[in-house]
Design an enzyme around this catalytic site. Structure first.
Site, PDB file in Angstrom:
ATOM      1  N   GLU A  80       0.825  -1.219   0.000  1.00 47.23           N
ATOM      2  CA  GLU A  80       0.000   0.000   0.000  1.00 47.23           C
ATOM      3  C   GLU A  80       0.854   1.261   0.000  1.00 47.23           C
ATOM      4  OE1 GLU A  80      -3.397   0.035   2.661  1.00 47.23           O
ATOM      5  OE2 GLU A  80      -3.451   2.220   2.641  1.00 47.23           O
ATOM      6  N   LYS A 258      -8.017  -0.826  10.995  1.00 47.84           N
ATOM      7  CA  LYS A 258      -7.361  -1.237   9.732  1.00 47.84           C
ATOM      8  C   LYS A 258      -6.106  -0.391   9.530  1.00 47.84           C
ATOM      9  CE  LYS A 258      -6.661  -1.331   5.084  1.00 47.84           C
ATOM     10  NZ  LYS A 258      -5.748  -0.486   4.293  1.00 47.84           N
ATOM     11  N   ASP A 274       3.441 -14.467  11.562  1.00 46.25           N
ATOM     12  CA  ASP A 274       2.131 -14.905  11.079  1.00 46.25           C
ATOM     13  C   ASP A 274       1.149 -13.714  11.131  1.00 46.25           C
ATOM     14  OD1 ASP A 274      -0.428 -16.011  10.855  1.00 46.25           O
ATOM     15  OD2 ASP A 274       0.070 -17.801  12.003  1.00 46.25           O
ATOM     16  N   HIS A 372      -1.980  10.464  -0.286  1.00 47.86           N
ATOM     17  CA  HIS A 372      -2.105   9.082  -0.740  1.00 47.86           C
ATOM     18  C   HIS A 372      -2.041   9.023  -2.260  1.00 47.86           C
ATOM     19  CE1 HIS A 372      -3.313   4.926  -0.204  1.00 47.86           C
ATOM     20  NE2 HIS A 372      -4.153   5.094  -1.206  1.00 47.86           N
TER      21      HIS A 372
HETATM   22  C1  MEV Z   1      -6.166   3.403   4.789  1.00 47.15           C
HETATM   23  O1  MEV Z   1      -5.449   2.246   4.409  1.00 47.15           O
HETATM   24  C2  MEV Z   1      -6.219   3.543   6.302  1.00 47.15           C
HETATM   25  C3  MEV Z   1      -7.099   4.669   6.830  1.00 47.15           C
HETATM   26  O2  MEV Z   1      -8.409   4.535   6.307  1.00 47.15           O
HETATM   27  C4  MEV Z   1      -7.122   4.554   8.344  1.00 47.15           C
HETATM   28  C5  MEV Z   1      -8.111   5.465   9.035  1.00 47.15           C
HETATM   29  O3  MEV Z   1      -9.118   5.841   8.424  1.00 47.15           O
HETATM   30  O4  MEV Z   1      -7.866   5.756  10.220  1.00 47.15           O
HETATM   31  C6  MEV Z   1      -6.583   6.028   6.413  1.00 47.15           C
END
Ligand code: MEV
Length: 419
Positions: A80, A258, A274, A372
């Site tokens: 990513e 996430k 793992d 991003h």
């Molecule tokens: C993207 O991979 C992760 C985010 O969505 C985490 C978040 O929203 O805190 C930017």
């Protein structure tokens, strides 16, 4: 290491970065060659079944980390864009507040042994507890090496659990796994005890397996992010608002966590551990209070600075598994300078907090898409068919125009090809 702060690191070509990171982290020729060669097909063939090839993931280095007073370069394996840049940026902002401070509960895992069809489950529970010493000794006999290193079964807990198919007696072996992730050790012990558990309960044992909800193997980190360093009190307040939603709303908590795992999984993968075990542990721990919640907390201290903290299970090892076999993983462990699995778990917690801080700060200010997408622009240029010599140019044009899409990339490629 003098400092993990390497300004302009991102501008260097990959070979120069490797040279510099190797120098700073004290990697020898051997580790550098492992990083260059990576996993060979014949090695992969001994790791899993039916091997036909390899899928490669980029390995980058996050800079600027100061963890428990130590300067650390963090190897991160991820596909990513912007994860490694965000981690480095977040770690830089943590430095004026003293970096990350970590702690842990120690490398302790649980294995479950499930006895079913027990007529008197509460008496059976007591019978297991009555024979605890005998059971612990029998389990420890299965792994004398672990016991020699100070690990082994430390306790047995027993639960009576009501289920759709009747009550069950579930014994938990509490095992100190030292530097192993521990799945093999605890599964062997659980399987060995199953017949005796059947005798003691009068039931039939089916499951005898590790629990990935490693709530006795917690890693923690905290950091103070100075308000003036991160954009002022409005940013602090915005981040606290964003974090508060993740504490109460599972839809937001899932995305928040996430983002944490963007950092943690990248370290877990880089060190040959793992990823699924750590992710299962993190998400189940996030729901341990009966509702899925965020794994981090943010508060404002008396000086108006932002204080972030994280606590999560981190079942990783340095012995056994791919960590000791995969050349890239061996070099990554060396780069981290960790002496124990516990050290590694605490670094992971710091990286998770840092990654989350960076995401929340972007979300509370300009949003994540600009940073991003400008990093993503190179991927888009490749997808649009840009040849090697055009990728940088196409990506730079799209980033400057703030129009990053495959269509726009194709238009720029044809313009460049014409001129
Ligand atoms: C993207 O991979 C992760 C985010 O969505 C985490 C978040 O929203 O805190 C930017």
């Amino acid at each position: 290491m003098d400092s993990s702060r390497i300004s302009g690191f991102y501008k260097l070509p990959p070979e120069e970065r490797l040279k510099l990171a190797a120098e700073r982290a004290g990697l020898g020729q051997e580790e550098v060659s492992w990083l260059k060669t990576g996993l060979l097909l014949e090695q992969a063939d001994k790791m899993v079944e039916n091997v036909i090839g390899m899928i490669q993931v980029p390995l980058g280095v996050a800079t600027n980390f100061q963890i428990d007073g130590r300067e650390v370069l963090i190897p991160m394996a991820t596909e990513e864009p912007s994860v490694i840049a965000a981690a480095s940026n977040g770690a830089r902002m943590a430095r004026p507040g003293g970096g990350f401070q970590t702690s842990s509960s120690g490398p302790v895992m649980r294995a479950q042994i499930q006895a079913t069809g027990v007529s008197d489950p509460f008496a059976a529970r007591q019978n297991i507890l009555l024979h605890k010493d005998e059971l612990m000794a029998a389990a420890n006999e299965k792994d004398p090496m672990l016991v020699r290193y100070g690990g082994g079964v430390k306790d047995i807990e027993v639960y009576v659990i009501d289920s759709r198919v009747g009550p069950m007696v579930v014994a938990h072996l509490i095992v100190d796994c030292r530097d192993a992730m521990g799945a093999n050790a605890v599964n062997t012990m659980a399987e060995a005890l199953a017949p005796r558990i059947e005798q003691l309960t009068g039931g039939r044992v089916f499951l005898r397996i590790i629990s990935n909800l490693a709530d006795l193997r917690l890693a923690r980190a905290r950091a103070v992010f100075r308000a003036d360093e991160i954009g002022g009190s409005e940013v602090v307040d915005g981040m606290i608002q964003a974090a508060a939603l993740a504490e109460v709303d599972p839809y937001r908590a899932a995305t928040h966590n996430k983002g944490i795992m963007n950092g943690i999984t990248a370290v877990v993968l880089a060190t040959g551990n793992d990823t699924r075990a750590v992710e299962a542990g993190a998400h189940s721990y996030a729901a341990i209070k009966g509702r899925y919640q965020s794994l981090t907390r943010y508060e404002k201290n008396r000086d108006g600075d932002l204080v972030g903290s994280i606590e999560l299970p981190a079942a990783v090892g340095l012995v056994g598994g791919a960590t000791r076999v995969h050349p890239t993983a061996k070099a990554a462990v060396k780069m981290l300078g960790v002496k124990s699995a516990d050290d590694l778990s605490r670094i992971m917690a710091a990286v998770g907090l840092c990654q989350n801080f960076a995401a929340l700060r972007a979300l509370a200010t300009e949003g994540i898409q600009r940073g991003h997408m400008s990093l993503h622009a190179k991927n888009i240029a490749v997808q649009a068919g840009a040849s090697c010599d055009l990728i940088e140019m196409v990506a730079a044009r799209m980033a400057a125009e703030r129009r990053i899409s495959v269509d726009r990339a194709q238009e720029i490629i044809s313009e460049l090809q014409k001129s």
